[in-house]
Scaffold this motif. Sequence first.
Motif, PDB file in Angstrom:
ATOM      1  N   SER A   1       0.824  -1.207   0.000  1.00  0.00           N
ATOM      2  CA  SER A   1       0.000   0.000   0.000  1.00  0.00           C
ATOM      3  C   SER A   1       0.860   1.260   0.000  1.00  0.00           C
ATOM      4  CB  SER A   1      -0.944   0.013   1.202  1.00  0.00           C
ATOM      5  OG  SER A   1      -0.234   0.283   2.390  1.00  0.00           O
ATOM      6  N   GLU A   2       0.264   2.325  -0.487  1.00  0.00           N
ATOM      7  CA  GLU A   2       0.966   3.608  -0.547  1.00  0.00           C
ATOM      8  C   GLU A   2       1.382   4.081   0.840  1.00  0.00           C
ATOM      9  OE1 GLU A   2       0.212   8.106  -2.280  1.00  0.00           O
ATOM     10  OE2 GLU A   2      -1.001   6.455  -3.028  1.00  0.00           O
ATOM     11  N   GLU A   3       0.596   3.742   1.855  1.00  0.00           N
ATOM     12  CA  GLU A   3       0.858   4.171   3.225  1.00  0.00           C
ATOM     13  C   GLU A   3       1.879   3.286   3.937  1.00  0.00           C
ATOM     14  OE1 GLU A   3      -2.323   3.251   2.187  1.00  0.00           O
ATOM     15  OE2 GLU A   3      -2.876   5.259   1.569  1.00  0.00           O
ATOM     16  N   ALA A   4       2.392   2.260   3.282  1.00  0.00           N
ATOM     17  CA  ALA A   4       3.246   1.269   3.942  1.00  0.00           C
ATOM     18  C   ALA A   4       4.742   1.552   3.806  1.00  0.00           C
ATOM     19  CB  ALA A   4       2.928  -0.120   3.403  1.00  0.00           C
ATOM     20  N   GLY A   5       5.125   2.792   3.552  1.00  0.00           N
ATOM     21  CA  GLY A   5       6.543   3.125   3.398  1.00  0.00           C
ATOM     22  C   GLY A   5       7.379   2.747   4.610  1.00  0.00           C
ATOM     23  N   ALA A   6       6.906   3.069   5.793  1.00  0.00           N
ATOM     24  CA  ALA A   6       7.639   2.731   7.018  1.00  0.00           C
ATOM     25  C   ALA A   6       7.729   1.220   7.198  1.00  0.00           C
ATOM     26  CB  ALA A   6       6.972   3.370   8.233  1.00  0.00           C
ATOM     27  N   GLU A   7       6.661   0.517   6.823  1.00  0.00           N
ATOM     28  CA  GLU A   7       6.671  -0.945   6.925  1.00  0.00           C
ATOM     29  C   GLU A   7       7.683  -1.560   5.946  1.00  0.00           C
ATOM     30  OE1 GLU A   7       3.665  -4.791   6.649  1.00  0.00           O
ATOM     31  OE2 GLU A   7       2.845  -2.777   6.451  1.00  0.00           O
ATOM     32  N   ARG A   8       7.777  -0.988   4.733  1.00  0.00           N
ATOM     33  CA  ARG A   8       8.762  -1.496   3.768  1.00  0.00           C
ATOM     34  C   ARG A   8      10.180  -1.296   4.297  1.00  0.00           C
ATOM     35  NH1 ARG A   8       4.651   0.156   0.285  1.00  0.00           N
ATOM     36  NH2 ARG A   8       5.352   2.314   0.138  1.00  0.00           N
ATOM     37  N   LEU A   9      10.442  -0.149   4.911  1.00  0.00           N
ATOM     38  CA  LEU A   9      11.754   0.108   5.504  1.00  0.00           C
ATOM     39  C   LEU A   9      12.050  -0.919   6.597  1.00  0.00           C
ATOM     40  CD1 LEU A   9      14.313   1.789   5.864  1.00  0.00           C
ATOM     41  CD2 LEU A   9      12.985   3.330   7.328  1.00  0.00           C
ATOM     42  N   THR A  10      11.074  -1.183   7.457  1.00  0.00           N
ATOM     43  CA  THR A  10      11.230  -2.178   8.521  1.00  0.00           C
ATOM     44  C   THR A  10      11.476  -3.568   7.939  1.00  0.00           C
ATOM     45  OG1 THR A  10       9.833  -0.897  10.020  1.00  0.00           O
ATOM     46  CG2 THR A  10      10.079  -3.240  10.504  1.00  0.00           C
ATOM     47  N   GLN A  11      10.739  -3.918   6.901  1.00  0.00           N
ATOM     48  CA  GLN A  11      10.914  -5.225   6.268  1.00  0.00           C
ATOM     49  C   GLN A  11      12.326  -5.376   5.689  1.00  0.00           C
ATOM     50  OE1 GLN A  11       7.510  -4.901   3.603  1.00  0.00           O
ATOM     51  NE2 GLN A  11       6.485  -6.567   4.701  1.00  0.00           N
ATOM     52  N   LEU A  12      12.798  -4.336   4.991  1.00  0.00           N
ATOM     53  CA  LEU A  12      14.156  -4.399   4.425  1.00  0.00           C
ATOM     54  C   LEU A  12      15.224  -4.453   5.507  1.00  0.00           C
ATOM     55  CD1 LEU A  12      13.991  -2.048   1.317  1.00  0.00           C
ATOM     56  CD2 LEU A  12      14.478  -4.489   1.348  1.00  0.00           C
ATOM     57  N   ARG A  13      15.037  -3.674   6.570  1.00  0.00           N
ATOM     58  CA  ARG A  13      16.003  -3.712   7.684  1.00  0.00           C
ATOM     59  C   ARG A  13      16.087  -5.113   8.276  1.00  0.00           C
ATOM     60  NH1 ARG A  13      14.776   2.030  10.032  1.00  0.00           N
ATOM     61  NH2 ARG A  13      16.635   3.084   9.293  1.00  0.00           N
ATOM     62  N   ALA A  14      14.943  -5.738   8.487  1.00  0.00           N
ATOM     63  CA  ALA A  14      14.915  -7.086   9.058  1.00  0.00           C
ATOM     64  C   ALA A  14      15.594  -8.074   8.120  1.00  0.00           C
ATOM     65  CB  ALA A  14      13.472  -7.513   9.331  1.00  0.00           C
ATOM     66  N   MET A  15      15.327  -7.963   6.839  1.00  0.00           N
ATOM     67  CA  MET A  15      15.930  -8.858   5.863  1.00  0.00           C
ATOM     68  C   MET A  15      17.450  -8.677   5.837  1.00  0.00           C
ATOM     69  SD  MET A  15      17.207  -8.931   2.405  1.00  0.00           S
ATOM     70  CE  MET A  15      16.804  -7.293   1.946  1.00  0.00           C
ATOM     71  N   LEU A  16      17.908  -7.442   5.805  1.00  0.00           N
ATOM     72  CA  LEU A  16      19.348  -7.183   5.759  1.00  0.00           C
ATOM     73  C   LEU A  16      20.049  -7.619   7.040  1.00  0.00           C
ATOM     74  CD1 LEU A  16      19.300  -3.714   3.983  1.00  0.00           C
ATOM     75  CD2 LEU A  16      20.060  -5.888   3.012  1.00  0.00           C
ATOM     76  N   SER A  17      19.372  -7.504   8.176  1.00  0.00           N
ATOM     77  CA  SER A  17      19.995  -7.902   9.441  1.00  0.00           C
ATOM     78  C   SER A  17      20.149  -9.416   9.535  1.00  0.00           C
ATOM     79  CB  SER A  17      19.200  -7.367  10.629  1.00  0.00           C
ATOM     80  OG  SER A  17      17.970  -8.041  10.738  1.00  0.00           O
ATOM     81  N   SER A  18      19.424 -10.158   8.706  1.00  0.00           N
ATOM     82  CA  SER A  18      19.532 -11.616   8.729  1.00  0.00           C
ATOM     83  C   SER A  18      20.708 -12.139   7.892  1.00  0.00           C
ATOM     84  CB  SER A  18      18.227 -12.242   8.220  1.00  0.00           C
ATOM     85  OG  SER A  18      18.107 -12.068   6.818  1.00  0.00           O
ATOM     86  N   ILE A  19      21.362 -11.254   7.166  1.00  0.00           N
ATOM     87  CA  ILE A  19      22.474 -11.656   6.306  1.00  0.00           C
ATOM     88  C   ILE A  19      23.773 -11.602   7.115  1.00  0.00           C
ATOM     89  CG2 ILE A  19      23.795 -11.059   4.232  1.00  0.00           C
ATOM     90  CD1 ILE A  19      21.170  -9.757   3.208  1.00  0.00           C
ATOM     91  N   PRO A  20      24.563 -12.664   7.098  1.00  0.00           N
ATOM     92  CA  PRO A  20      25.839 -12.645   7.835  1.00  0.00           C
ATOM     93  C   PRO A  20      26.753 -11.527   7.336  1.00  0.00           C
ATOM     94  CG  PRO A  20      25.337 -14.862   7.046  1.00  0.00           C
ATOM     95  CD  PRO A  20      24.333 -13.937   6.427  1.00  0.00           C
ATOM     96  N   GLU A  21      27.484 -10.908   8.266  1.00  0.00           N
ATOM     97  CA  GLU A  21      28.375  -9.811   7.892  1.00  0.00           C
ATOM     98  C   GLU A  21      29.460 -10.251   6.913  1.00  0.00           C
ATOM     99  OE1 GLU A  21      29.854  -7.310  11.013  1.00  0.00           O
ATOM    100  OE2 GLU A  21      27.982  -7.470  12.120  1.00  0.00           O
ATOM    101  N   SER A  22      29.754 -11.532   6.875  1.00  0.00           N
ATOM    102  CA  SER A  22      30.780 -12.027   5.962  1.00  0.00           C
ATOM    103  C   SER A  22      30.328 -11.967   4.501  1.00  0.00           C
ATOM    104  CB  SER A  22      31.156 -13.467   6.324  1.00  0.00           C
ATOM    105  OG  SER A  22      30.013 -14.298   6.220  1.00  0.00           O
ATOM    106  N   ASP A  23      29.023 -11.833   4.271  1.00  0.00           N
ATOM    107  CA  ASP A  23      28.499 -11.693   2.909  1.00  0.00           C
ATOM    108  C   ASP A  23      28.509 -10.220   2.523  1.00  0.00           C
ATOM    109  OD1 ASP A  23      28.084 -14.400   2.907  1.00  0.00           O
ATOM    110  OD2 ASP A  23      25.927 -14.278   3.255  1.00  0.00           O
ATOM    111  N   ALA A  24      29.607  -9.782   1.917  1.00  0.00           N
ATOM    112  CA  ALA A  24      29.794  -8.356   1.635  1.00  0.00           C
ATOM    113  C   ALA A  24      28.863  -7.832   0.543  1.00  0.00           C
ATOM    114  CB  ALA A  24      31.244  -8.089   1.246  1.00  0.00           C
ATOM    115  N   ASN A  25      28.583  -8.647  -0.456  1.00  0.00           N
ATOM    116  CA  ASN A  25      27.764  -8.192  -1.581  1.00  0.00           C
ATOM    117  C   ASN A  25      26.463  -8.985  -1.638  1.00  0.00           C
ATOM    118  OD1 ASN A  25      29.724  -6.338  -2.679  1.00  0.00           O
ATOM    119  ND2 ASN A  25      30.896  -8.144  -3.229  1.00  0.00           N
TER     120      ASN A  25
END
Length: 71
Positions: A8-32
């Motif tokens: 939804s158009e109003e879900a900008g903050a939710e998309r940011l939260t979703q991406l943050r959660a996804m990125l935090s699940s990636i091991p730091e050793s995976d640089a790219n």
Amino acid sequence: MGVHLAHSEEAGAERLTQLRAMLSSIPESDANVVVLGDLNVRRGEDEELCDALKLSDAEYIGDSWNPCVNK
């Protein structure tokens, strides 16, 4: 990493939260990491997400899906 973010158009903050959660699940050793899928961002929101999460955008011009042309 494939994603399908809130739509939804109003879900900008939710998309940011979703991406943050996804990125935090990636091991730091995976640089790219390539994030692809249906991000459902609105005009200008892609730049905000890239700035907030230190991402780079691979831009293209045109519709990502046009049922009259893409089959």
